[in-house]
Structure formats: structure tokens, C-alpha cells
Enzyme design. Structure first.
Site, PDB file in Angstrom:
ATOM      1  N   HIS A  77       0.910  -1.129   0.025  1.00 23.52           N
ATOM      2  CA  HIS A  77      -0.015  -0.019  -0.019  1.00 23.52           C
ATOM      3  C   HIS A  77       1.056   1.269  -0.230  1.00 23.52           C
ATOM      4  O   HIS A  77       1.686   1.476   1.004  1.00 23.52           O
ATOM      5  CB  HIS A  77      -1.038  -0.033   1.388  1.00 23.52           C
ATOM      6  N   LEU A  78       0.535   1.944  -0.935  1.00 23.62           N
ATOM      7  CA  LEU A  78       1.589   3.402  -1.272  1.00 23.62           C
ATOM      8  C   LEU A  78       0.828   4.522  -0.971  1.00 23.62           C
ATOM      9  O   LEU A  78       1.637   5.671  -0.630  1.00 23.62           O
ATOM     10  CB  LEU A  78       2.291   3.420  -2.570  1.00 23.62           C
ATOM     11  N   ARG A  79      -0.413   4.544  -0.584  1.00 24.53           N
ATOM     12  CA  ARG A  79      -1.257   5.705  -0.324  1.00 24.53           C
ATOM     13  C   ARG A  79      -0.954   6.837  -1.076  1.00 24.53           C
ATOM     14  O   ARG A  79      -1.679   8.027  -0.631  1.00 24.53           O
ATOM     15  CB  ARG A  79      -0.608   6.051   1.406  1.00 24.53           C
ATOM     16  N   ASN A 109      -6.193   0.712  -3.207  1.00 22.55           N
ATOM     17  CA  ASN A 109      -7.246   1.212  -2.220  1.00 22.55           C
ATOM     18  C   ASN A 109      -6.755   2.556  -1.667  1.00 22.55           C
ATOM     19  O   ASN A 109      -6.673   2.939  -0.533  1.00 22.55           O
ATOM     20  CB  ASN A 109      -7.597   0.332  -1.249  1.00 22.55           C
ATOM     21  N   ASP A 166      -8.496  -4.965  -2.906  1.00 23.23           N
ATOM     22  CA  ASP A 166      -8.555  -5.203  -1.595  1.00 23.23           C
ATOM     23  C   ASP A 166      -8.513  -4.145  -0.483  1.00 23.23           C
ATOM     24  O   ASP A 166      -8.643  -3.091  -0.963  1.00 23.23           O
ATOM     25  CB  ASP A 166      -6.623  -5.186  -1.614  1.00 23.23           C
ATOM     26  N   HIS A 193      -8.797 -10.211  -1.565  1.00 23.92           N
ATOM     27  CA  HIS A 193      -8.710 -10.173  -0.082  1.00 23.92           C
ATOM     28  C   HIS A 193      -9.980 -10.936   0.191  1.00 23.92           C
ATOM     29  O   HIS A 193     -11.141 -10.825  -0.029  1.00 23.92           O
ATOM     30  CB  HIS A 193      -9.087  -8.626   0.200  1.00 23.92           C
ATOM     31  N   HIS A 246      -2.789 -12.742   1.604  1.00 25.19           N
ATOM     32  CA  HIS A 246      -2.852 -12.495   2.970  1.00 25.19           C
ATOM     33  C   HIS A 246      -3.411 -13.550   3.640  1.00 25.19           C
ATOM     34  O   HIS A 246      -4.429 -13.405   4.395  1.00 25.19           O
ATOM     35  CB  HIS A 246      -3.011 -11.064   3.509  1.00 25.19           C
ATOM     36  N   ASP A 336       1.777  -6.921   2.598  1.00 26.92           N
ATOM     37  CA  ASP A 336       0.844  -6.004   3.005  1.00 26.92           C
ATOM     38  C   ASP A 336       1.114  -4.784   3.803  1.00 26.92           C
ATOM     39  O   ASP A 336       0.701  -4.664   4.880  1.00 26.92           O
ATOM     40  CB  ASP A 336      -0.208  -6.741   3.792  1.00 26.92           C
ATOM     41  N   HIS A 340       0.241   3.525   8.062  1.00 24.60           N
ATOM     42  CA  HIS A 340      -0.819   4.410   8.835  1.00 24.60           C
ATOM     43  C   HIS A 340      -0.007   5.523   9.646  1.00 24.60           C
ATOM     44  O   HIS A 340       0.873   4.906  10.608  1.00 24.60           O
ATOM     45  CB  HIS A 340      -2.060   3.829   9.548  1.00 24.60           C
TER      46      HIS A 340
HETATM   47  O1  DOR Z   1      -4.580  -4.455   7.327  1.00 25.41           O
HETATM   48  C1  DOR Z   1      -4.903  -3.876   6.277  1.00 25.41           C
HETATM   49  N1  DOR Z   1      -4.649  -3.096   5.922  1.00 25.41           N
HETATM   50  N2  DOR Z   1      -5.406  -5.139   5.435  1.00 25.41           N
HETATM   51  C2  DOR Z   1      -5.853  -4.715   4.215  1.00 25.41           C
HETATM   52  O2  DOR Z   1      -6.622  -5.444   3.651  1.00 25.41           O
HETATM   53  C3  DOR Z   1      -5.705  -3.206   4.008  1.00 25.41           C
HETATM   54  C4  DOR Z   1      -4.742  -2.676   4.547  1.00 25.41           C
HETATM   55  C5  DOR Z   1      -4.786  -1.037   4.313  1.00 25.41           C
HETATM   56  O3  DOR Z   1      -4.940  -0.701   3.289  1.00 25.41           O
HETATM   57  O4  DOR Z   1      -4.587  -0.490   5.473  1.00 25.41           O
END
Ligand code: DOR
Length: 459
Positions: A77-79, A109, A166, A193, A246, A336, A340
Site C-alpha cells: 500500500h503506497l497511499r 485502495n 483489496d 482479499h 494474505h 501487505d 498508517h
Molecule cells: O490490514 C490491512 N490493511 N488489511 C487490508 O486489507 C488493507 C490494509 C490497508 O490498506 O491499510
């Protein structure tokens, strides 16, 4: 070594190709079963005969170091766009290089989601000058809302290597069937997912005695298994290529084994945290899955850094995932990596965003499992490099003539996980403060040095 000091040691895919020699490295190449101590030369970005090394090129004593194919993360996840405070393409790629990864597959996502060609092009474009190859996974449904398929043909045209919603399952059975049929037509890989929202029912950790004692709502392995079973049927019916990501429980691997025996084409991955941590961590336990459960530290209970989706598994499930890795049921380890910021993690457990950063600790957790005798070193390396690379159609080999795409690892060195030792913009992991084995000394992606921990002369 702080992050500020680390930064000077990153390179990018836009740099000039590298030339150097590693003398006496243990070369492990799962693509052909190589595991031998030898010299390994890189000349102008390609693996070369060591006798061809130009005069004056750096020669490094690599005694005791491992030279392995560059790692490929199927789940990152690169945000970007929308969450750049937590991670960007550039910072996530640096975290990747720091962890030995040369390819990362960006999940869609983001805000907004990567559901059209323009959004995909932006991320791919940023990746061209990053410290790792960035491949993009487009979303299955428009807006990732689970109701209407995205324009999958346009996404394929834009170069996505797979599609996935996902963060959520494509829950609606009708939409899922359409997605599988469309992916089969287009030859697109579908990455699922697996979490049935009705069965998971808002759970925030794995159900069981620990969840009950902590008073937290749990979700059971059946919520994963229901989707695994449905998708294996859809893959069998439609012929679509399916990758289950995952996975977190023994029953999912059993379902995959049975489906493969029937000829279903499916691959799967597990994360380093589902292999090594357990639901006891939510309770303040801090033992790895392979260690005998020990004391819990109540002051560490309810730590939002232990909230992840799927949830940290029961110990028996973690041990079954390790066994599945060792016996080849599990194709790949995918991180994964889910950055955050503290505002989403230092909150009551059931309000914390799920996910933890993983690119920079994946190898170390794997090496800890190797040290504990849970999996052989070449199997670990294959699950991080050649096997996931094959799933996304990339070459990885260390034979003469191949593009140099590799990591050099000191398996005997240890490091202590700390926010200022991570290149990621985020440090959300319950491993902070933990000493782990294995330091990546050099990463070379597509012939370019992307991470150099002082192994080669610094420019
Ligand atoms: O723990 C998770 N974080 N599982 C996911 O499927 C999405 C991911 C996220 O984007 O933070």
C-alpha cells in the site's frame, strides 16, 4: 544510523547501471537451485563473468554475505494519491529497497482508488524514478465500491499486472462472477482479499479465547474460508487466474490443496506477520509463533499496532501457514505493507486502522523463522523473490547475462527496529524496539543500485 543518514544511500531506477564485484558471496538462486559460494560480478547492470570486471571497479569482500534475487512484493500500500502523509510512491519504494525488494505491486485502495487508466499512469510514472519498480494493481470495481466492474480492458491497456478490491472482498456473488469472467477473457490476474463481510461482522481481531477475554469482537477463519471456497469454484468455472492474498488460517490452505488436486489454477501468499505473530500479541504477548507461548505484558495489550486485516492468527494457524510455506502450498510471502500515521493507530483498539508496515521487516521475520528451523533458507528466498516475480511475469536469475536484480544480505547481523531506522513515512508496527536478524547491505534493481548500506564506495 538515522533516516536522514540513510537517505543519501538510496539510488533510483533512473541512475546509471552499476559495475562491481562481490567476492566469495553465498549465491542462492531459487530459479535454478544454485546455492554456492562464488564471486558474482555486475558489469554495466548485468551479471557478468568475474574475469570481465573492468580495472578499477569496486571489489567487495562478501564473505559471509548472501547474494539473492531481488524481492518482489505482491501486496504493497503506497497511499498515493490521498494518503501521502503516511506514504508516497517515492518513500514506499525507498522502504522497499531498504528491505531488499526490487519490485512492489501497489494496491488500488487509495483515495480516490486506482480504478482508471489515468490514475494508474500517475502511479506508474512516479515509479519510473523511484528506488524500486512499481507495478500497479487496478481495482476490480469502479470506485472500489463493489457494485459495478471498473473498465478492466482499459486497466489492462494501462499496464496493470492484476486487479483487486483489496481492503475488501468482491462480496456480491453476481459481481464476483462477472469479474472472474471478464478477467478470464482479458487474461488478467484477480487478487482476492478473502473476508466475507457478513461472517466477519465488524470483528477487529481473530475470534477465540483471547478476543473473548479482551472483550473485543472477533472474526472467525470461516469468514476467510467462505470466500476462498467461492473463488476457487469461480476460478474452476471461468478459467480466470486467481491469486488469494494474505491468507491467515490452516483451512484456507487445505481448500487450496484440494482445489489444486482438481486442477484449479490458483496461487496464494501469506504475510510475514501472519507467519510469525499471533493473536496473543493483541493481549500483550510478544512471542513468535514458533516459540512456546510465554508471559503476557498487560501494559502492551490493546495496542492498535496489532490490529490488522485479516487479524493476527491463532498460534496453530500461524504454524500451519509456516508448514504451508515449507511444503510449497504457499507460493509467496507478500508484506501487505500498510502504512498508517499515529493518529490512526494510537487510538482505542477497535477504532485503529488495520495494517502494519512490513517492507523493512519482512526478510528479518523470515530469517527468524529460518533460525527457528521452520523453513529452509532457499525456500524463504524463493518465496520472497523468484516465486512472486513469476506470478507477475518478471524474470529473476543470477546467471551470467541476466539483468542484475538482487539483494545482498548479512544474515548474521542484527538490528533494532525503530522509527528512525525505517525509510517508510510510517512506523506502525508492534516490532518497534525488537532486535531482529538480517541486514540488507545492498539492493540492485534493474541493474541500478537502489540501496547501499556502505557496502560499495559511496558516491
Ligand atoms: O490490514 C490491512 N490493511 N488489511 C487490508 O486489507 C488493507 C490494509 C490497508 O490498506 O491499510
Amino acid at each position: 544510523m538515522t533516516l536522514a543518514a540513510l537517505r543519501g544511500r538510496f539510488g533510483s531506477l533512473a541512475d546509471a547501471p552499476a559495475t562491481f564485484l562481490l567476492a566469495g558471496a553465498r549465491v542462492i538462486d531459487p530459479s535454478d537451485g544454485t546455492d554456492e559460494v562464488r564471486d558474482l560480478a555486475v558489469v554495466a547492470g548485468r551479471i557478468a563473468d568475474p574475469r570481465r570486471l573492468p580495472d578499477g571497479a569496486p571489489r567487495v569482500d562478501a564473505t559471509g554475505l548472501l547474494a539473492v534475487p531481488g524481492f518482489c512484493d505482491l501486496h504493497t500500500h503506497l497511499r498515493e494519491p490521498g494518503g501521502e502523509g503516511a506514504e508516497t510512491v517515492a518513500s514506499g519504494a525507498r522502504a522497499a529497497a531498504h528491505g531488499g525488494f526490487t519490485t512492489i505491486c501497489a494496491m488500488p485502495n487509495t483515495t480516490p482508488p486506482l480504478d482508471d487508466a489515468r490514475a494508474v499512469a500517475k502511479v506508474s510514472g512516479a515509479g519510473r524514478v523511484a528506488a524500486a519498480r512499481v507495478r500497479v494493481i487496478g481495482s476490480v470495481t469502479a470506485g472500489r465500491d463493489g457494485t459495478v466492474l471498473a473498465d478492466l480492458a482499459a486497466l489492462r491497456e494501462a499496464g496493470v499486472i492484476a486487479v483487486s478490491d483489496d481492503g475488501a472482498t468482491v462480496a456480491d456473488g453476481e459481481v464476483a462472477r462477472l469479474a472472474f469472467e471478464r478477467c478470464a477473457d482479458l487474461g488478467l490476474l484477480l487478487v482476492e482479499h478473502c473476508e466475507d463481510p457478513l461472517l466477519a461482522d465488524g470483528g477487529v481481531m481473530r475470534s477465540g479465547a483471547t478476543a473473548t477475554r479482551l472483550g473485543l469482537r472477533g472474526w472467525a477463519p470461516e469468514a476467510e474460508l467462505a470466500v476462498v471456497r467461492r473463488d476457487l469454484e469461480l476460478a474452476a468455472d471461468t478459467g480466470a487466474r486467481l491469486h488469494l492474498t494474505h491468507l491467515s488460517c490452516a483451512a484456507s490452505l487445505d481448500a487450496i490443496r484440494a482445489a489444486r488436486a482438481r486442477g484449479v489454477d490458483v496461487t496464494c501468499d501469506v504475510t510475514p506477520h501472519h507467519l510469525s505473530l499471533t493473536d496473543a500479541w493483541v493481549d500483550g504477548g510478544r512471542r513468535f509463533a514458533w516459540e512456546a507461548p510465554g508471559d503476557i505484558d498487560a501494559s502492551l495489550a490493546y495496542d492498535g499496532h496489532c490490529r490488522v486485516n485479516p487479524p493476527l492468527p491463532a498460534r496453530d494457524d500461524a504454524l500451519a501457514l509456516l508448514a504451508g510455506l515449507a511444503d510449497g502450498t504457499v507460493d509467496a510471502i507478500a508484506t501487505d505493507h500498510a502504512p498508517h500515521g499515529p493518529q490512526r493507530k494510537l487510538v482505542p483498539f477497535d477504532e485503529a486502522a488495520p495494517g502494519l508496515v512490513g517492507l523493512e521487516t519482512a526478510l528479518s521475520l523470515g530469517l527468524a523463522a529460518v533460525a527457528a528451523g521452520m523453513v529452509a533458507l532457499p525456500v524463504l528466498i524463493g518465496a520472497l523473490s523468484t516465486s512472486p516475480a513469476r506470478i507477475v511475469g518478471e524474470e529473476r536469475a543470477l546467471g551470467t547475462g541476466a539483468t542484475a536484480d538482487l539483494a545482498v544480505i548479512d544474515p548474521a547481523a542484527t538490528w533494532t527496529v525503530a522509527a528512525d531506522r525505517l525509510a517508510s513515512r510510517s512506523a506502525n508496527t508492534p516490532l518497534i524496539g525488537r532486535e531482529l536478524p538480517g541486514v540488507v547491505r545492498l539492493t540492485v534493481a534493474d541493474g541500478r543500485v537502489t540501496w547501499n548500506d556502505g557496502l560499495l564506495p559511496l558516491r
